[in-house]
Design an enzyme around this catalytic site. Structure first.
Site, PDB file in Angstrom:
ATOM      1  N   GLN A   1      -2.141  14.942 -32.638  1.00  0.00           N
ATOM      2  CA  GLN A   1      -1.651  13.758 -33.342  1.00  0.00           C
ATOM      3  C   GLN A   1      -1.185  12.647 -32.388  1.00  0.00           C
ATOM      4  O   GLN A   1      -0.633  11.637 -32.851  1.00  0.00           O
ATOM      5  CB  GLN A   1      -0.487  14.134 -34.263  1.00  0.00           C
ATOM      6  CG  GLN A   1      -0.875  15.016 -35.429  1.00  0.00           C
ATOM      7  CD  GLN A   1      -1.712  14.295 -36.473  1.00  0.00           C
ATOM      8  OE1 GLN A   1      -1.749  13.068 -36.531  1.00  0.00           O
ATOM      9  NE2 GLN A   1      -2.407  15.060 -37.304  1.00  0.00           N
TER      10      GLN A   1
ATOM     11  N   CYS B   1      -3.586  20.527 -43.789  1.00  0.00           N
ATOM     12  CA  CYS B   1      -4.082  21.871 -43.521  1.00  0.00           C
ATOM     13  C   CYS B   1      -3.348  22.921 -44.336  1.00  0.00           C
ATOM     14  O   CYS B   1      -3.779  24.069 -44.408  1.00  0.00           O
ATOM     15  CB  CYS B   1      -3.950  22.198 -42.031  1.00  0.00           C
ATOM     16  SG  CYS B   1      -5.056  21.223 -40.988  1.00  0.00           S
TER      17      CYS B   1
END
Length: 385
Positions: A178, A325
């Site tokens: 990220q 996720c």
């Protein structure tokens, strides 16, 4: 349509897709083949690796291609644990890692490794003193994410690096999936970092391709046995179209990186300014140098996160619960739970995540739509009374 789910995946850049198509159609030889077509593919593989290394501030031989962040994380973690098992079986991570890290540690724990999971504070950040106290003579690996994927906390990688300078035999892995393109790279990729993971579909490249940085001289046991590609660390014929496209995407995302990060921060600030004084709203991702500019996590008390996600979707606004996720699983608020946020609030959280293609006008439209939703649920739940 407003797409505020870029931390889950990004739209492939048209120029990147053009590179993928061009390579797939014109350079389709196997890089391991000895003939001219194979050599042409090998030269492109080498130049892509060199370009990526240069962009990341690494050496060419330190870049290894994988299928994405999950494989990179598993290779770094399990590869270290197996390689160094004769020197110790104590491994350390945080309580707020992505599932691909957390579950890799769970698997190793089931195989007899001793795992320490560091707690976090109210902002989802680990304490370096907790890590210092956890280290012992059996410790072989520390794995701490650079940026939390659920609320955007930037972990103290620089301070951890300073601490681990005194422990040169411990391998330090940072999940940086990220972090790329957010104008924070020196804070999460220090000279002490031995292993770092990236996933291409987080920065406008194809899915199914990623990077594992492995510092020169560090050893990992491979998880796949095969033809010996990637210096034996990751066997399997290289996905050359995706690799070349990823190199192109990385160059593009890092061009004018600071301006793009500032733009994302402006969008986040606009929405935070609207949300912050609303009764029943809890913001977990403040506008701060300790959080990334592209992630905004907040909760509307009394409405479950998935309900709010689908309500926004009815207005063609796409967001997620805390982690895409895990958004369909019961552990969807793992970071917030680790922060000791009340379950009723944690399960009400949603995540907005921006990129450079989003606009202030989209932020205004989101605010207009959300305000109607907020007023509706505020009356039902008697917020502000």
């Amino acid at each position: 349509m407003i797409y505020f789910d870029n931390s889950a995946t990004t739209k492939i850049d048209p120029a990147v897709l053009a590179t993928y198509d061009q390579v797939a159609q014109n350079i389709w030889g196997n890089p391991s083949s000895l003939h001219k077509m194979g050599d042409r593919a090998y030269q492109l593989l080498t130049s892509s690796r060199k370009q990526i290394a240069s962009l990341l501030g690494a050496k060419q031989d330190e870049i290894f291609f994988t299928s994405g962040g999950t494989e990179s994380n598993n290779t770094a973690i399990k590869g270290t644990a197996i390689q160094k098992r004769e020197f110790g079986k104590h491994i350390i991570t945080s309580s707020v890692e992505h599932a691909s890290v957390a579950n890799a540690f769970n698997a190793l724990e089931n195989l007899g490794y001793r795992v320490t999971r560091l707690p976090v504070d109210k902002e989802g950040r680990v304490n370096v003193n907790d890590l210092r106290n956890a280290l012992d003579t059996d410790t072989t690996l520390v794995s701490i994410m650079g940026v939390n994927n659920e609320i955007g906390t930037i972990q103290p990688i620089e301070a951890i690096s300073d601490l681990l300078t005194n422990y040169p035999t411990i391998q330090f892995h940072v999940d940086n999936v990220q972090a790329l393109g957010k104008n924070i790279w020196p804070r999460v990729f220090t000279p002490r970092v031995d292993l770092s993971s990236l996933s291409a579909h987080k920065f406008h490249a194809p899915r199914g391709i990623g990077i594992l940085y492995k510092k020169e001289g560090k050893m990992l046991s491979p998880l796949h046995d095969g033809g010996g590609q990637e210096k034996g660390l990751r066997s399997g014929t290289e996905n050359l179209p995706a690799i070349a496209a990823m190199a192109k995407a990385m160059r593009l995302v890092l061009t004018d990186e600071a301006d793009k990060a500032n733009h994302e921060a402006a969008i986040k600030r606009k929405i935070v300014d609207y949300l912050q004084d609303k009764p029943g709203i809890k913001i977990f991702s403040p506008v701060s140098d300790d959080f990334t500019p592209h992630i905004l996590c907040f909760a509307l008390e009394g409405i479950r996160g998935e309900t709010l996600v689908h309500t926004l979707e009815e207005h063609d606004i796409y967001t997620s619960t805390t982690s895409a996720c895990a958004s369909t699983k019961t552990d969807e608020a793992s970071t917030l739970v680790s922060m000791h946020v009340d379950d009723k609030i944690a399960t009400s959280a949603i995540r907005l995540s921006f990129d450079e293609s989003n606009t202030i006008e989209e932020a205004d439209e989101f605010i207009a739509v959300f305000d109607k939703i907020y007023q509706h649920f505020a009356k039902i739940n008697h917020l502000g009374e």
